[in-house]
Write an enzyme that holds these catalytic residues in place. Structure first.
Site: not given
Ligand code: T1G
Length: 693
Positions: A408, A429, A441, A479
């Site tokens: 991540s 991801h 992602e 994130n």
């Protein structure tokens, strides 16, 4: 005849063919072309009947959404008027529906007197997914064809209906195997009487207000924050109360209101944004991807299992490798439980579950991966462990296998350095739960090849995911932005708010849940681990005090029945916890912070501005190709409400000057966490928006 409308005479039958690839959208030119061709047929005494069909894989995918913000040329009739011309034709008109008939396409077909369709056809009124209602008779004619209940499901839900189901409901007259146009011509040649759909009233049923009231209650949760679904119900109710002519007028007024709404402009923007995300400027569309016939996943935990399910769901055999036999057994058991849940909820049959389970193999030795076309590593977030795994994969996998990491946030370039094939190394991801969340992602490292990028972007589509290509950077895109907003949320509870205040404000904006409830779901231990890994990345910045204290108590969230909230054993319902309230107040006191009240508006503004500004930093750093890609990430990765578009679209609606002023204000409180991004400053100074980038 025009370049988008083809006209031919087959004996006494006039055949109008729509040729406007890729979707046969009802552009101005198509709308005018149909009307002119119809007028020609009506004026031609040799023509006794008319067939309307589409060329290619679609009949008509709807009105041309691109033209909604354009001015209709004076010589182009309104679509509802063209449909009225069809319906009032004295010569019978047969729709030969060769493919998808959606929105205006279904409305066009209902303006015809009869509807014959190929077996593969789906029909539908998906306007609600664009924040609209059907605007060319759909809300008035569809209930007349299929009844009120079925029409409400179709129009308020917006989902496609198969040809078989459409025939059962009465929306189609015949499903044609073989040459559809030939059959339609034959049918039209029998001289069926014109049958105006608007005059079919026997299926409407009485106008029972209770039916509509019940439907409004039924959608309360799914339609939270939106208006279009309710206006859809209102307009179908109008069909049961007024004659067709009046109903159509009322529908048009309500449609125009929806078309002018912020909700619809945001949802139309997102329609194109997610399609734009699939286009990589420096990777030609005809780049040859690697074939993915067989996959493998390393790690049988929550993420590995979820990722493996995506392959099985797409019919791709997948091997899950875990060196621990116990972990592997538990992982396979978890997958079985997930599928059994779907079967018990009636989502698919036991037979379908068995088929998917048969596609999933558990293994414990790497040599079983020799024929995998792609391997996705989904183990714990430790760089050394990942590099060991990639070095091993590099040895055992075939030369053109793609090696991807589900990390991540870790550096894909460093992972690639452990292999001899950096061109075939990338990131994929998935968002948790991986078998549910649609976002992927896809991470492009420095040496990732075009073929590898084409492979993983195509794989996203094959797995029914939305793939967004992102660059290597801490937290990639989503994130990277969430981490800052989550810190601002932490700071606000140290300054006076409570987690449930923040969550309420963010939930009311339209997110499925607030950041603290989300953290309890994902695990406070996970976030605490990431924070520790990040500490060196952001030296000197204010850190969240309260998170460490909650983590130190062993309160990790739902998994421990206590986190930011408390949970009754077995329940996922968060309950505010006086223990947390006392702890937070102590932290504030120890830090010498004088607590104050926060309004919901202030909480929302601070949280959203933090997301927006960090998104602008992401653009400055080149981690995302476009602002709209960031919006796609936030909708599909975090549930940013589609009726607000995404954070960058929403920022444009606020005005970047206002956003920048708020960022500068917050920078005083939170330092470099809210350092204004260069592109934000530039655009604000130029009076522009992220859409102008
Ligand atoms: N208008 C303009 N462009 C459209 C379009 C449309 N309606 N539908 C598709 N495209 C483009 C799309 O942007 C893409 O372009 C290409 O076609 C292929 O689409 C009056 C007011 C039909 C299920 O909401 O849901 O009618 O990226 O990649 O995956 O009441 O397209 O190649 O340049 O999505 O096979 C109602 C919208 C409109 C349906 C096919 N209709 N379209 O999916 O291909 S409002 C819709 C879709 C309306 C009336 C109201 C999907 C699809 P490009 P694609 P696909």
């Amino acid at each position: 005849m025009t370049d988008v409308i083809e006209y031919s005479k087959q004996g006494a039958i006039g055949v109008i063919t729509i040729k406007n690839p890729p979707a046969n959208a009802l552009s101005f030119a198509v709308t005018k072309g149909i009307d002119d061709a119809l007028a020609g047929c009506l004026a031609d005494d040799d023509i006794t009947a008319i067939v309307v069909t589409g060329a290619g894989r679609m009949f008509v995918a709807g009105a041309d959404i691109r033209e909604f913000s354009m001015t209709r040329p004076d010589d182009v009739p309104e679509l509802p008027d063209v449909i009225d011309h069809l319906e009032s034709s004295p010569k019978p008109i047969v729709a030969a529906m060769n493919g998808l008939a959606l929105g205006g396409g279904m409305e066009l077909a209902m303006g015809c007197h009869y509807r014959l369709a190929a077996p593969t056809v789906s029909i539908g009124q998906p306007e609600v997914k664009l924040g609209l209602i059907p605007g060319a008779g759909g809300t008035q004619r569809l209930p007349r064809l299929i009844g009120v209940e079925a029409a409400l499901d179709a129009i308020v839900g917006g989902d496609p209906i198969s040809a078989k189901k459409a025939l059962e409901l009465g929306a189609l007259d015949e499903i044609v195997e073989g040459d559809l146009v030939a059959r339609a011509i034959e049918f039209a040649s029998t001289g069926p009487a014109p049958r105006p759909t608007g005059e079919i009233n026997d299926r409407l049923g009485a106008s029972d207000a209770a039916v509509f009231e019940a439907y409004r209650k039924k959608i309360a949760r799914s339609a939270r924050g939106m208006k279009a679904p309710y206006v859809c119900i209102d307009t179908v109710e109008i069909a049961t109360k007024f004659p067709i002519a009046e109903g159509l007028k009322k529908e048009r007024v309500l449609f125009e209101e929806r078309r002018a709404s912020d909700e619809s402009s945001a949802m139309r923007y997102m329609f194109f944004a997610e399609r734009e995300a699939a286009k990589i400027p420096d990777v030609p569309r005809d780049t040859q991807p690697y074939d993915v016939k067989k996959a493998a996943v390393i790690g049988s935990g929550l993420m590995g299992g979820g990722i493996a399910m995506n392959f099985a769901n797409a019919g791709i055999p997948v091997t899950i490798l875990d060196i621990s036999e116990d972990a592997l057994a538990a992982g396979l058991e978890k997958i079985k439980g997930n599928y059994a849940g779907s079967v018990s909820r009636g989502r698919f049959s036991q037979d379908e579950m068995d088929k998917r389970m048969a596609l999933i193999q558990g293994e414990s030795s790497y040599d079983k991966l020799a024929d995998a076309d792609i391997v996705i590593e989904a183990v714990f977030e430790k760089m050394e462990l990942k590099k060991e795994i990639f070095a091993e994969l590099d040895k055992v996998c075939k030369p053109d296998a793609v090696l991807a990491s589900n990390t991540s946030s870790l550096d894909i370039n460093e992972i690639a350095s452990a292999t001899s094939r950096p061109a075939q190394v990338c990131g994929t991801h998935f968002f948790s739960p991986a078998n549910v969340m649609k976002l992927m992602e896809n991470v492009r490292a420095d040496e990732t090849s075009n073929e590898t990028i084409a492979t993983i972007m195509g794989l996203s589509k094959k797995l029914n995911k939305v793939g967004v290509l992102v660059g290597v950077g801490d937290g990639f895109v989503g994130n990277r932005m969430l981490h800052v907003a989550a810190r601002v949320a932490d700071f606000m509870i140290e300054e006076g708010a409570m987690p449930w205040d923040v969550d309420r404000a963010i939930y009311d904006f339209g997110f499925p849940m607030g950041p603290f409830a989300m953290n309890d779901l994902a695990g406070i231990d996970v976030r605490h681990f990431i924070r520790q890994a990040q500490a060196s990345l952001y030296p000197g910045r204010r850190q969240s005090l309260v998170l460490d204290r909650v983590h130190a108590l062993g309160r990790y969230g739902q998994k421990t029945n206590a986190g930011w909230y408390k949970y009754e054993p077995g329940s996922r319902t968060p309950t505010p916890d006086p223990e947390i309230e006392a702890l937070i107040k102590n932290v504030s006191a120890e830090a010498g912070i004088e607590r104050r009240d926060f309004t919901d508006d202030e909480i929302r503004e601070r949280y959203l501005v933090a997301i927006i500004n960090q998104g602008a930093h992401v653009l400055d750093e080149g981690l995302a190709l476009r602002a709209s890609d960031i919006d796609v990430v936030w909708h599909y990765g975090y549930g940013f409400p589609r009726y607000h578009g995404g954070p960058m679209f929403y920022a444009d609606t606020l005005g970047l000057g206002k956003v920048l002023a708020k960022v500068q204000e917050l920078e005083k409180d939170y330092g470099d966490w809210l350092k204004p991004a260069e592109c934000l400053k530039r655009l604000a100074a130029e009076g522009k928006g992220f859409k102008d980038l």
